[in-house]
Design a protein around this motif. Structure first.
Motif, PDB file in Angstrom:
ATOM      1  N   LYS A 162      -0.316   2.671  -5.743  1.00 30.08           N
ATOM      2  CA  LYS A 162      -1.587   2.038  -6.186  1.00 30.08           C
ATOM      3  C   LYS A 162      -1.540   2.404  -7.588  1.00 30.08           C
ATOM      4  CE  LYS A 162      -2.832   6.913  -4.872  1.00 30.08           C
ATOM      5  NZ  LYS A 162      -3.523   7.678  -3.879  1.00 30.08           N
ATOM      6  N   ARG A 216       0.653  -1.263   0.025  1.00 29.41           N
ATOM      7  CA  ARG A 216       0.014  -0.183  -0.040  1.00 29.41           C
ATOM      8  C   ARG A 216       0.884   1.379   0.054  1.00 29.41           C
ATOM      9  NH1 ARG A 216      -4.380  -2.405  -0.287  1.00 29.41           N
ATOM     10  NH2 ARG A 216      -5.082  -3.957   1.089  1.00 29.41           N
ATOM     11  N   ASN A 258       1.332   6.557  -2.539  1.00 28.42           N
ATOM     12  CA  ASN A 258       0.574   7.115  -1.025  1.00 28.42           C
ATOM     13  C   ASN A 258       1.511   7.818  -0.409  1.00 28.42           C
ATOM     14  OD1 ASN A 258      -2.006   5.757  -1.719  1.00 28.42           O
ATOM     15  ND2 ASN A 258      -1.189   3.867  -1.391  1.00 28.42           N
ATOM     16  N   LYS A 289       0.724  11.376  -8.269  1.00 29.88           N
ATOM     17  CA  LYS A 289       0.070  11.224  -7.051  1.00 29.88           C
ATOM     18  C   LYS A 289      -1.061  10.191  -7.275  1.00 29.88           C
ATOM     19  CE  LYS A 289      -2.464  15.811  -7.535  1.00 29.88           C
ATOM     20  NZ  LYS A 289      -2.373  15.646  -8.879  1.00 29.88           N
TER      21      LYS A 289
END
Ligand code: GLY
Ligand code: MN
Ligand code: MN
Length: 464
Positions: free
Chosen positions: A323, A320, A418, A414
């Motif tokens: 992404k 994570r 993350n 972006k």
């Protein structure tokens, strides 16, 4: 030194690839490089192209191939009694030339006459781009070329011909690179075994450099060894090894005949990775293995780079930290935040082989186009692979606070990064895992007899 037939056939192959071009090729060997006063010098290192074609590794030699009549001539000075007092007896140039298959020799000063005659006759004097000041001064004296135009006045046809010969390694060269890798293996395994909390990084540097000198000629580049592995080429070794940190070790040796190795491992000084370190580490080792499984003749190293960095994006997505779609992330260059360098470079007699001749010519001289995408654009070797290519496979993941803050403040990528999750990684450091690959007719193989431990369990077992 290889047999005289090897050097002869290399020179013949070079002359053949420049057939019909005419003129003379001027090769200049390296001179001594003083450390602090003229007689106190760094360890001598011969220019690799000179070594490749003429095999002699000592200072102040020059050589000429006449492309119009095929003549070859070696220039250098014999020692006199003043020298012998300091150096001991030395073979004369004639004997040395005989060992590399050259019949005609003359004193070094005679090269001026040969070159000035060629210039007077309106003939082209071809030389490779110089990278040492001594060589530039010599060329300036011989040809009157200004120091700023030396690179431009070097001969692109000669440069390309030399690259195309040197980039495909001969069996005798592969044996030497294997030998250099075996020294590199010993250097890294010794550091792995000696690593423990409480010692200084520089103690490991000294240990490794000593092995390079005792088994070969020297290290192939200044050793990179630091717990601040997020700095890609960190040559500061003053820190105490500390449990909980990671130490990047990037080092290799030059064999006695002048061939290099270049390995990186990232180790936990305590002998055990934390679960988080193991997670990031495994992404990098998977990326390294992906390159090993992908590299083969006919595929470009650009494609191999994309395959390996795809593994990194997949892994960081699973954590994570990234992404979005993997291919889109790669095309946007988002992985460049974590791996600001390319997957690898050519290797051989130089650790970044022939980059003195031009990084683009060496890495993209077959017509492959260098990408403009961050990360991929930093790839130093993008060519379509051929059997005999030798390349490093060195993926990495680094958490570089200054770079993260810059990208975040500029809103870069972006959709794929993350940024909030990265705050917890500012003290993580970096991980790089580097092996040296030989492209074989049906795939590739690791160079050196044994592979350094690369999986988490293998590293921990070796350190136990
Ligand atoms: N040792 C420098 C590099 O891996 O490229
Ligand atoms: Mn390296
Ligand atoms: Mn490397």
């Amino acid at each position: 030194m290889f047999s005289k037939e090897i050097y002869r056939s290399r020179r013949k192959a070079l002359a053949a690839s420049l057939k019909g071009k005419g003129g003379i090729i001027l090769f200049l060997g390296n001179s001594e490089a003083p450390l602090d006063y003229p007689d106190n010098c760094y360890r001598f290192h011969q220019d690799s192209s000179f070594n490749y074609f003429w095999g002699l590794c000592e200072p102040d030699l020059a050589a000429v191939i006449d492309l119009d009549n095929g003549d070859e001539m070696l220039f250098g000075n014999d020692v006199d009694i003043e020298d012998i007092v300091w150096t001991g007896p030395m073979p004369v140039l004639k004997e040395k030339a005989e060992k590399v298959g050259v019949e005609k020799t003359a004193a070094l000063c005679a090269v001026e006459k040969v070159v000035s005659e060629a210039v007077r006759g309106g003939r082209v004097v071809r030389f490779l781009p110089p990278y040492r000041n001594q060589t530039k001064i010599f060329l300036h004296k011989l040809l009157g070329i200004g120091f700023d135009e030396m690179g431009l006045r070097s001969d692109p046809e000669l440069t390309k011909a030399v690259i195309e010969l040197r980039i495909v390694k001969q069996d005798c060269e592969i044996a030497e690179i294997d030998a250099a890798c075996n020294i590199g293996y010993q250097m890294h395994m010794s550091a792995l075994k000696a690593m423990k909390p409480g010692i200084l990084e520089q103690e490991l540097v000294g240990l490794m450099e000593g092995i390079a000198i005792s088994k070969g000629s020297m290290i192939s580049f200044p050793i990179i060894l630091s717990q601040n592995g997020e700095t890609l080429h960190n040559h500061h070794h003053h820190q105490i090894l500390t449990p909980g940190r990671l130490c990047v070790i990037d080092a290799g040796a030059i064999s006695n005949t002048g061939y290099c190795s270049d390995f990186t491992r990232t180790l936990p000084p305590s002998g055990k990775f934390t679960p988080l370190q193991a997670e990031v580490y495994t992404i990098v080792s998977d990326a390294n293995n992906k390159a090993l499984a992908t590299a083969r003749p006919g595929i470009s190293y650009q494609q191999v780079h994309l395959a390996a960095t795809g593994v990194i994006v997949e892994g960081l997505k699973a954590m994570r930290l990234m992404k979005g779609n993997v291919d889109d992330a790669l095309q946007a260059g988002a992985v460049g935040l974590f791996m600001p360098h390319g997957l690898g470079h050519n290797m051989g007699m130089d650790v970044h082989d022939m980059e003195d001749l031009g990084e683009d010519l060496v890495g993209y001289g077959d017509g492959t186009v260098r990408s403009t995408i961050p990360c991929l654009r930093s790839l130093r070797m993008g060519r379509t692979l051929k059997a005999g290519h030798v390349i490093s496979d060195e993926p990495g993941i680094y958490f570089i606070p200054a770079l993260i803050e810059k990208w975040e403040s500029e809103g870069l990528c972006k959709d794929f990064i993350n940024y909030d999750a990265l705050k917890a990684f500012y003290t993580f450091g970096g991980i790089r895992l580097e092996d040296d690959l030989l492209i074989t007719p049906d795939g590739c193989r690791l160079l050196g007899d044994k592979r350094l431990p690369i999986t988490v369990p293998d590293v921990e077992a070796a350190m136990a």
